[in-house]
Design an enzyme around this catalytic site. Structure first.
Site, PDB file in Angstrom:
ATOM      1  N   LYS A  20       0.865   1.504  17.929  1.00 32.14           N
ATOM      2  CA  LYS A  20       1.440   2.121  16.917  1.00 32.14           C
ATOM      3  C   LYS A  20       2.104   3.425  17.880  1.00 32.14           C
ATOM      4  CE  LYS A  20       1.792   3.045  12.732  1.00 32.14           C
ATOM      5  NZ  LYS A  20       1.193   2.611  10.687  1.00 32.14           N
ATOM      6  N   PHE A  54       1.355  -1.700  -0.049  1.00 29.37           N
ATOM      7  CA  PHE A  54       0.047   0.377  -0.038  1.00 29.37           C
ATOM      8  C   PHE A  54       0.539   1.473  -0.281  1.00 29.37           C
ATOM      9  CE2 PHE A  54      -3.560   2.186   1.770  1.00 29.37           C
ATOM     10  CZ  PHE A  54      -3.695   3.145   0.809  1.00 29.37           C
TER      11      PHE A  54
END
Length: 577
Positions: A168, A23
């Site tokens: 994250k 991606f």
């Protein structure tokens, strides 16, 4: 040859794109190639890079010429990372989402947190100059509160609803915290709702909702705004950040920047544009947020206990929070400090995304998959005919029309306060007047032609009559078999089933007939549709309940009073004789 000379004269820099085969990483690789002054090393977990039709010959030519090389790398192997980034001046650290199983927290932790530690240590060991992390705006979103044009002054919440976003956020904090140690400059880019060709999460999930029928619902008012970011703009932002870090900009190093398309849009409108662009129905039914929340808790319970083949519920939960909250961000700092301005507008990005996913259009999907897949259990239970199409909402307009007519009939017969016979007589009288009036109309009324109803509309075919009679005979034979078993007196389980069924039917007919029919009406138009979506989970639950009931019946029948036991032995002896 001239191109090679021009490329050599540019004094190219060496960079590593970790996660560059997927991606956003691939968008970055293609954009770096168009810049012309990069030698690119793609490092990712697959054993080789896959080239598809959407990624033109630019990447293929670069691979063959040596400008781009591919290295299979595992983030938990620091030695592999070190070998790849040795001699490079910048590392673009993209996502490795495909390596992680969203329901496996340990796997997510190892890839996100421990993998980031390995990347940092490898960069320090190899004396890499710049490390740019592809973070997410989700790191400042707790899943509970709206964000209105949030900027970099927003602090990370103490608790983030989405575990992957929480991890994250930890990775981002580690990368920003290592800035200016061993000559390493770092920064992070927080993009919001990234989409584009090659998207493996947001757009495929929207299309999955469209195929399953759930996309017709709007969570809440549908007026909440969200920022979206086209993948090519994210790639452009990374190059801007690298250029800003290369001139040792103090305002960039060690900091995070929000990256969006700078065009906030209603979340529901974005969903509608994607769905309509690919031939699916846009959302039109609004559901209260609280109700969806309760349903979501049930889905999570079913997924955790029995599994589901339709949704990865962590992203389902995250999607619910995105769809029910406002999330807009201020990109002024990115514009001022790294010179970021979107290069692709939101409208252009949506158009390109729809074109890239054209192979998943509604018509092509149904012709390729739906028509060839085995019937679902719900469809088999309903016979797979017109009734199945109506109750499974294959055509929303037709199903809603039938539902509305049945609701009106239910009100006419059970809620109007009249006796059943009186209601039936009034209905027949109304139909007679309507049909006679329709038949008396002229062929042309005020210039409008009146189409006559065909006589065949009132006929019942011989096949329908035969099928109806056959069904009635089949049902009677089943009843007869049960009566025969009862008359023999040797099957207590059948006896208890019949008695309980008759008592239950008597209770319904005497007190709860209208309520039962109303519930059955709603149940018929919802239960089969829901069952088709969560077939495996519901089957698991029913299996557990049936096993428990079977064990209870076995216990009950084996512990009957002694006075009843001879009946079984006598009937068994009679059969032997």
């Amino acid at each position: 040859m001239a191109d090679d000379d021009r490329f050599t004269g540019l004094n190219p820099k060496i960079c590593v794109v970790l996660g560059g085969s997927r991606f956003v990483g691939r968008s970055l690789v293609l954009r770096l190639l168009t810049k012309g002054n990069w030698i690119i090393r793609i490092a990712d977990s697959p054993p080789s890079i896959q080239l598809d039709h959407s990624h033109h010959s630019l990447l293929a030519r670069a691979l063959s010429s040596g400008r781009v090389s591919y290295f299979p790398v595992h983030l938990l192997d620091k030695r592999q990372i070190t070998q790849v980034i040795e001699g490079s001046s910048v590392v673009f650290y993209m996502d490795h989402a495909a390596d992680m199983k969203a329901n496996d927290f340990y796997s997510c932790y190892m890839f996100t947190v421990q993998g980031t530690k390995n990347v940092i240590n490898a960069c320090r060991e190899c004396r890499v100059k710049r490390l740019i992390y592809n973070s997410s705006a989700d790191v400042v979103f707790d899943g509970l509160h709206d964000i209105h044009y949030g900027d970099e002054s927003l602090s990370r919440p103490w608790r983030i609803e989405n575990k992957l976003s929480d991890l994250k956020a930890q990775a981002e904090a580690m990368i920003l915290g290592i800035n200016d140690i061993d000559g390493l400059s770092t920064c992070a880019l927080r993009s919001s709702n990234v989409f584009g060709p090659g998207d493996s999460e947001l757009v495929p999930f929207i299309l999955e909702l469209g195929r399953s029928g759930w996309a017709k619902f709007i969570i809440g008012s549908g007026d909440n705004l969200s920022d979206f970011t086209y993948s090519e703009n994210v790639a452009h932002a990374h190059i801007c950040a690298e250029e800003a870090l290369s001139i040792q900009a103090v305002s960039v190093a060690g900091k995070a920047f929000f990256i969006t398309n700078n065009e906030p849009m209603k979340f529901g409108k974005f969903i509608s544009l994607i769905l309509e662009g690919l031939g699916y129905q846009r959302p039109f039914i609004k559901l209260p947020v609280k109700m969806v929340q309760y349903v979501l808790l049930l889905v999570m319970w079913a997924h955790d206990n029995m599994g589901s083949r339709y949704f990865s519920y962590p992203f389902f939960v995250h999607f619910f929070h995105l769809a029910s909250h406002t999330r807009t961000f201020n990109c002024a700092a990115a514009k001022e400090d790294i010179g970021y301005v979107p290069v692709v507008s939101l409208e252009e990005g949506i158009t390109s995304t729809i074109e890239a996913f054209s192979h998943l259009e509604r018509d092509s999907y149904y012709s390729r998959d739906y028509g060839s897949v085995e019937q679902s259990k719900a469809e088999k239970l309903l016979g797979g005919g017109k009734v199945a199409d109506i109750l499974l909402w294959r055509d929303e307009t037709t199903s809603f029309t039938y539902f509305l007519v049945l609701v009106m009939l239910f009100h006419w017969f059970f809620l109007s306060g009249r006796a059943f016979t009186s209601s039936a007589a009034r209905l027949l009288l109304l139909h007679t007047v309507i049909l006679y009036g329709y038949g008396s109309l002229p062929l042309n009324l005020f210039g409008l032609p009146i189409q006559r109803m065909s006589l065949s509309s009132f006929e019942i075919s011989e096949k329908v009559v035969k099928d109806s009679v056959a069904t009635m005979v089949y049902l009677w034979n089943i009843v007869f078999q049960n009566i025969k078993i009862l008359a023999q007196g040797n099957d207590w389980s059948v006896f208890f089933k019949v008695v309980i069924s008759i008592l239950f039917l008597r209770l319904i007919l005497s007190k709860f007939l209208a309520s039962s029919i109303g519930i059955a009406l709603v149940f018929g138009f919802t239960a089969f549709f829901v069952y088709e979506q969560y077939e495996s989970g519901i089957d698991g639950t029913v299996g557990v309940l049936l096993n428990s009931l079977k064990e209870s019946m076995t216990f009950f029948t084996t512990n009957l009073p002694d006075s009843m036991s001879p009946l079984q032995h006598d009937s068994g002896s009679g059969h032997e004789g």
